[in-house]
Design an enzyme around this catalytic site. Structure first.
Site, PDB file in Angstrom:
ATOM      1  CE  LYS A  31       0.219  55.570  34.665  1.00 44.38           C
ATOM      2  NZ  LYS A  31      -0.576  56.771  34.509  1.00 44.38           N
ATOM      3  CE  LYS A  66       4.504  53.048  28.233  1.00 47.38           C
ATOM      4  NZ  LYS A  66       4.599  53.835  29.451  1.00 47.38           N
TER       5      LYS A  66
HETATM    6  P1  NAD Z   1       6.603  62.032  25.689  1.00 51.70           P
HETATM    7  O1  NAD Z   1       6.993  61.127  24.590  1.00 51.70           O
HETATM    8  O2  NAD Z   1       5.846  63.288  25.402  1.00 51.70           O
HETATM    9  O3  NAD Z   1       7.894  62.450  26.552  1.00 51.70           O
HETATM   10  C1  NAD Z   1       9.023  61.646  26.713  1.00 51.70           C
HETATM   11  C2  NAD Z   1      10.246  62.538  26.518  1.00 51.70           C
HETATM   12  O4  NAD Z   1      11.422  61.789  26.811  1.00 51.70           O
HETATM   13  C3  NAD Z   1      10.385  63.058  25.078  1.00 51.70           C
HETATM   14  O5  NAD Z   1      10.519  64.464  25.105  1.00 51.70           O
HETATM   15  C4  NAD Z   1      11.653  62.371  24.558  1.00 51.70           C
HETATM   16  O6  NAD Z   1      12.390  63.193  23.679  1.00 51.70           O
HETATM   17  C5  NAD Z   1      12.401  62.132  25.852  1.00 51.70           C
HETATM   18  N1  NAD Z   1      13.357  61.036  25.784  1.00 51.70           N
HETATM   19  C6  NAD Z   1      13.150  59.773  25.337  1.00 51.70           C
HETATM   20  N2  NAD Z   1      14.275  59.035  25.488  1.00 51.70           N
HETATM   21  C7  NAD Z   1      15.194  59.857  26.061  1.00 51.70           C
HETATM   22  C8  NAD Z   1      16.541  59.696  26.459  1.00 51.70           C
HETATM   23  N3  NAD Z   1      17.163  58.523  26.300  1.00 51.70           N
HETATM   24  N4  NAD Z   1      17.168  60.743  27.022  1.00 51.70           N
HETATM   25  C9  NAD Z   1      16.553  61.948  27.163  1.00 51.70           C
HETATM   26  N5  NAD Z   1      15.271  62.163  26.799  1.00 51.70           N
HETATM   27  C10 NAD Z   1      14.605  61.125  26.255  1.00 51.70           C
HETATM   28  O7  NAD Z   1       5.774  61.121  26.724  1.00 51.70           O
HETATM   29  P2  NAD Z   1       4.833  61.605  27.922  1.00 51.70           P
HETATM   30  O8  NAD Z   1       3.427  61.625  27.458  1.00 51.70           O
HETATM   31  O9  NAD Z   1       5.437  62.775  28.604  1.00 51.70           O
HETATM   32  O10 NAD Z   1       4.962  60.310  28.866  1.00 51.70           O
HETATM   33  C11 NAD Z   1       6.112  60.030  29.655  1.00 51.70           C
HETATM   34  C12 NAD Z   1       5.789  58.885  30.598  1.00 51.70           C
HETATM   35  O11 NAD Z   1       4.686  59.255  31.438  1.00 51.70           O
HETATM   36  C13 NAD Z   1       5.351  57.587  29.885  1.00 51.70           C
HETATM   37  O12 NAD Z   1       5.852  56.487  30.581  1.00 51.70           O
HETATM   38  C14 NAD Z   1       3.841  57.661  29.951  1.00 51.70           C
HETATM   39  O13 NAD Z   1       3.275  56.363  29.892  1.00 51.70           O
HETATM   40  C15 NAD Z   1       3.628  58.334  31.280  1.00 51.70           C
HETATM   41  N6  NAD Z   1       2.381  59.103  31.444  1.00 51.70           N
HETATM   42  C16 NAD Z   1       1.915  59.913  30.456  1.00 51.70           C
HETATM   43  C17 NAD Z   1       0.721  60.617  30.654  1.00 51.70           C
HETATM   44  C18 NAD Z   1       0.125  61.511  29.591  1.00 51.70           C
HETATM   45  O14 NAD Z   1      -1.066  61.876  29.706  1.00 51.70           O
HETATM   46  N7  NAD Z   1       0.866  61.911  28.568  1.00 51.70           N
HETATM   47  C19 NAD Z   1       0.043  60.512  31.866  1.00 51.70           C
HETATM   48  C20 NAD Z   1       0.575  59.726  32.875  1.00 51.70           C
HETATM   49  C21 NAD Z   1       1.735  59.020  32.653  1.00 51.70           C
END
Ligand code: NAD
Length: 292
Positions: free
Chosen positions: A171, A239
């Site tokens: 990744k 990050k």
């Molecule tokens: P996001 O911030 O939209 O979602 C994260 C969620 O986790 C939020 O809803 C937040 O409220 C929740 N959260 C945080 N801490 C928490 C806790 N302690 N307990 C319960 N819930 C908690 O982020 P995202 O875009 O969905 O990304 C999530 C992961 O996926 C990241 O590591 C990101 O790098 C990766 N990612 C994102 C994408 C993208 O296009 N958005 C693509 C691939 C990978």
């Protein structure tokens, strides 16, 4: 019916959990803020009031959280995933985190009867909605086989890439390629606009040749319109590039272009644009050419 506890129902986790419901899994979701949980309930899932609630009766637990400390806290914390796991649990972390954190979680889980996979994803919000993610999976082959049906509900290209932590290493390479490509698409748009070329036509023909890419196809049109709502937040990519740089140093390899683009992403965050989509690299590219 397999019960899946899903923790972290954000941009990616929300649609992934909804696709698991559609595939017939019994999904119980937990998120730090309540609206995301309510949305899942509206889509046929169940609500958990805590991590413990989501994990207690689950056969499979998935986490989709922002960063390594979040996963450490939720997986290894006092009332976390491992503390509440029933014997034989399959725990899949889909967050993008440091490979060494993934290995630590796997080592801790091995002390009890819990199988762990690090399974970060690529494909963005649209890929999550379409159930068409690329998923790079690290961990035991037997655990990977056991997770097949779950992966099939959320992903299209699902590959076991090696032992614990390997999914995160792959990744990291993915994020290096995406950042570098986005920066070059951004610079190309500035260049084309400076020459007064029809950029819609230009991107269309570029997309059909060797310069074509999923990034050009998916992000190009939005960049031309200066639509930078996420998608993938720049601060998350910042990050990820930190993870890339640390892992490169650990392996003794140099990533000169990766270092340059990582500084540009850092600058975009520092100027206050961390919450915008990473395609906002275009804003910075315009500024560097005095065109904004
Ligand atoms: P996001 O911030 O939209 O979602 C994260 C969620 O986790 C939020 O809803 C937040 O409220 C929740 N959260 C945080 N801490 C928490 C806790 N302690 N307990 C319960 N819930 C908690 O982020 P995202 O875009 O969905 O990304 C999530 C992961 O996926 C990241 O590591 C990101 O790098 C990766 N990612 C994102 C994408 C993208 O296009 N958005 C693509 C691939 C990978």
């Amino acid at each position: 019916m397999t019960t899946v506890g899903f923790i972290g129902l954000g941009i990616m986790g929300g649609p992934m959990a909804a696709n698991l419901v559609k595939a017939g899994f019994d999904v119980i979701g937990y998120n730090r803020s309540q609206p995301a949980v309510d949305k899942l309930v509206g889509q046929g899932g169940k609500a958990a009031g805590s991590v413990a609630d989501a994990v207690r009766d689950a056969d499979v637990v998935i986490t989709m959280l922002p960063d390594s400390p979040d996963v450490e806290h939720v997986a290894l914390g006092d009332d976390g995933v491992l503390a509440n796991a029933k014997p034989g649990l399959l725990y899949i972390d889909c967050s993008t985190i440091k490979p060494d954190t993934a290995r630590t979680v796997a080592e801790q889980a091995a002390k009890q009867d819990v199988r762990v996979l690090d399974a970060p994803v690529s494909g963005g919000e649209q890929g999550a909605i379409d159930g068409a993610l690329s998923i790079m999976v690290g961990g035991d082959a037997e655990a990977f086989d056991a997770a097949r049906d779950v992966f099939d509900a959320v992903g299209k290209t699902v590959v076991h890439v090696g032992k614990a932590g390997s999914g995160q290493t792959v990744k990291a390479a993915n994020q290096l390629i995406v950042a570098g490509t986005l920066e070059l698409v951004a610079e190309s748009i500035v260049f084309l606009e400076a020459h007064g070329v029809d950029t819609d036509a230009a991107l269309s023909v570029l997309g059909g040749g060797l310069a074509g890419s999923t990034i050009l196809e998916r992000k190009g049109p939005g960049m031309l319109k200066r639509q930078f709502n996420p998608g993938f937040r720049t601060e998350l990519h910042h990050k990820d590039l930190g993870i890339v740089q640390a892992a490169a140093r650990e392996a003794g390899v140099t990533l000169p272009l990766g270092a340059a683009v990582s500084q540009l992403v850092a600058a975009l965050v520092a100027r206050g644009d961390g919450a915008l989509d990473h395609s906002a690299l275009l804003k910075l590219a315009e500024e560097l050419s005095g065109r904004r």
